[in-house]
Design a protein around this motif. Structure first.
Motif, short mmCIF file in Angstrom:
data_model
loop_
_atom_site.label_atom_id
_atom_site.label_comp_id
_atom_site.label_asym_id
_atom_site.label_seq_id
_atom_site.Cartn_x
_atom_site.Cartn_y
_atom_site.Cartn_z
N VAL A 150 0.84 -1.20 0.00
CA VAL A 150 0.00 0.00 0.00
C VAL A 150 0.88 1.25 0.00
N LYS A 151 1.93 1.25 0.80
CA LYS A 151 2.83 2.40 0.83
C LYS A 151 3.50 2.60 -0.52
N ARG A 152 3.87 1.51 -1.15
CA ARG A 152 4.52 1.60 -2.46
C ARG A 152 3.56 2.16 -3.50
N VAL A 153 2.32 1.70 -3.49
CA VAL A 153 1.32 2.20 -4.44
C VAL A 153 1.05 3.68 -4.20
N VAL A 154 0.92 4.09 -2.96
CA VAL A 154 0.69 5.50 -2.64
C VAL A 154 1.89 6.34 -3.07
N SER A 155 3.09 5.85 -2.86
CA SER A 155 4.29 6.57 -3.27
C SER A 155 4.35 6.73 -4.78
N VAL A 156 4.06 5.67 -5.50
CA VAL A 156 4.07 5.73 -6.97
C VAL A 156 3.00 6.70 -7.46
N LEU A 157 1.83 6.67 -6.87
CA LEU A 157 0.77 7.59 -7.28
C LEU A 157 1.14 9.05 -6.98
N ALA A 158 1.78 9.29 -5.84
CA ALA A 158 2.19 10.65 -5.49
C ALA A 158 3.23 11.17 -6.49
N VAL A 159 4.19 10.33 -6.85
CA VAL A 159 5.20 10.73 -7.83
C VAL A 159 4.57 10.96 -9.19
N LEU A 160 3.64 10.13 -9.56
CA LEU A 160 2.95 10.28 -10.84
C LEU A 160 2.14 11.57 -10.90
N VAL A 161 1.44 11.89 -9.82
CA VAL A 161 0.68 13.14 -9.77
C VAL A 161 1.62 14.34 -9.83
N VAL A 220 1.66 17.24 -12.73
CA VAL A 220 1.52 18.66 -12.41
C VAL A 220 2.68 19.46 -13.03
N VAL A 221 3.89 18.93 -12.93
CA VAL A 221 5.05 19.61 -13.54
C VAL A 221 4.89 19.64 -15.06
N LEU A 222 4.45 18.56 -15.66
CA LEU A 222 4.24 18.52 -17.10
C LEU A 222 3.19 19.55 -17.53
N ALA A 223 2.08 19.63 -16.80
CA ALA A 223 1.05 20.61 -17.12
C ALA A 223 1.58 22.03 -16.98
N PHE A 224 2.38 22.29 -15.95
CA PHE A 224 2.97 23.61 -15.75
C PHE A 224 3.87 23.98 -16.92
N VAL A 225 4.71 23.04 -17.33
CA VAL A 225 5.64 23.31 -18.44
C VAL A 225 4.86 23.56 -19.74
N LEU A 226 3.84 22.78 -19.98
CA LEU A 226 3.07 22.96 -21.22
C LEU A 226 2.27 24.25 -21.22
N GLU A 227 1.86 24.73 -20.07
CA GLU A 227 1.07 25.97 -19.99
C GLU A 227 1.94 27.22 -20.02
N ASN A 228 3.23 27.11 -19.77
CA ASN A 228 4.11 28.27 -19.69
C ASN A 228 5.20 28.22 -20.75
N GLN A 229 4.80 28.27 -22.00
CA GLN A 229 5.72 28.18 -23.12
C GLN A 229 6.13 29.54 -23.69
N GLN A 230 5.52 30.64 -23.21
CA GLN A 230 5.88 31.94 -23.75
C GLN A 230 7.31 32.30 -23.37
N GLY A 231 8.04 32.86 -24.33
CA GLY A 231 9.44 33.17 -24.11
C GLY A 231 9.62 34.48 -23.34
N VAL A 232 10.60 34.50 -22.46
CA VAL A 232 10.93 35.70 -21.70
C VAL A 232 12.44 35.84 -21.62
N VAL A 233 12.90 37.06 -21.35
CA VAL A 233 14.31 37.34 -21.12
C VAL A 233 14.43 37.90 -19.72
N LEU A 234 15.33 37.36 -18.92
CA LEU A 234 15.54 37.87 -17.57
C LEU A 234 16.71 38.84 -17.57
N LEU A 235 16.56 39.97 -16.87
CA LEU A 235 17.61 40.95 -16.69
C LEU A 235 17.86 41.10 -15.20
#
Length: 78
Positions: free
Chosen positions: A4-15, A19-34
């Motif tokens: 059960v702990k292993r399944v919960v851990s795998v699900l947490a990593v998958l979620v 979330v990181v994948l969705a963030f990257v796909l939603e923030n594709q506009q280019g910017v320059v930092l100064l």
């Protein structure tokens, strides 16, 4: 119980990965930092955020070790 702990851990990593994948796909506009006269190449916002996250994940524990080690050295001797 371990299964059960292993399944919960795998699900947490998958979620977290989704979330990181969705963030990257939603923030594709280019910017320059100064900053203090330094300029970066134009890159997606997600690149800067992920790099900042990784740098923070590296610096945070190092600072914790430094502060903890300093506290041990300055402890009063009996």
């Amino acid at each position: 119980m371990r299964g059960v702990k292993r399944v919960v851990s795998v699900l947490a990593v998958l979620v977290a990965a989704l979330v990181v994948l969705a963030f990257v796909l939603e923030n594709q506009q280019g910017v320059v930092l100064l900053f203090l006269g330094w300029s970066t190449a134009q890159m997606p916002v997600a690149v800067f955020v992920v790099v900042g996250l990784i740098v923070g994940m590296l610096i945070g524990p190092l600072l914790g070790v430094f502060v903890r080690g300093r506290r041990v050295r300055t402890a009063p001797r009996e």
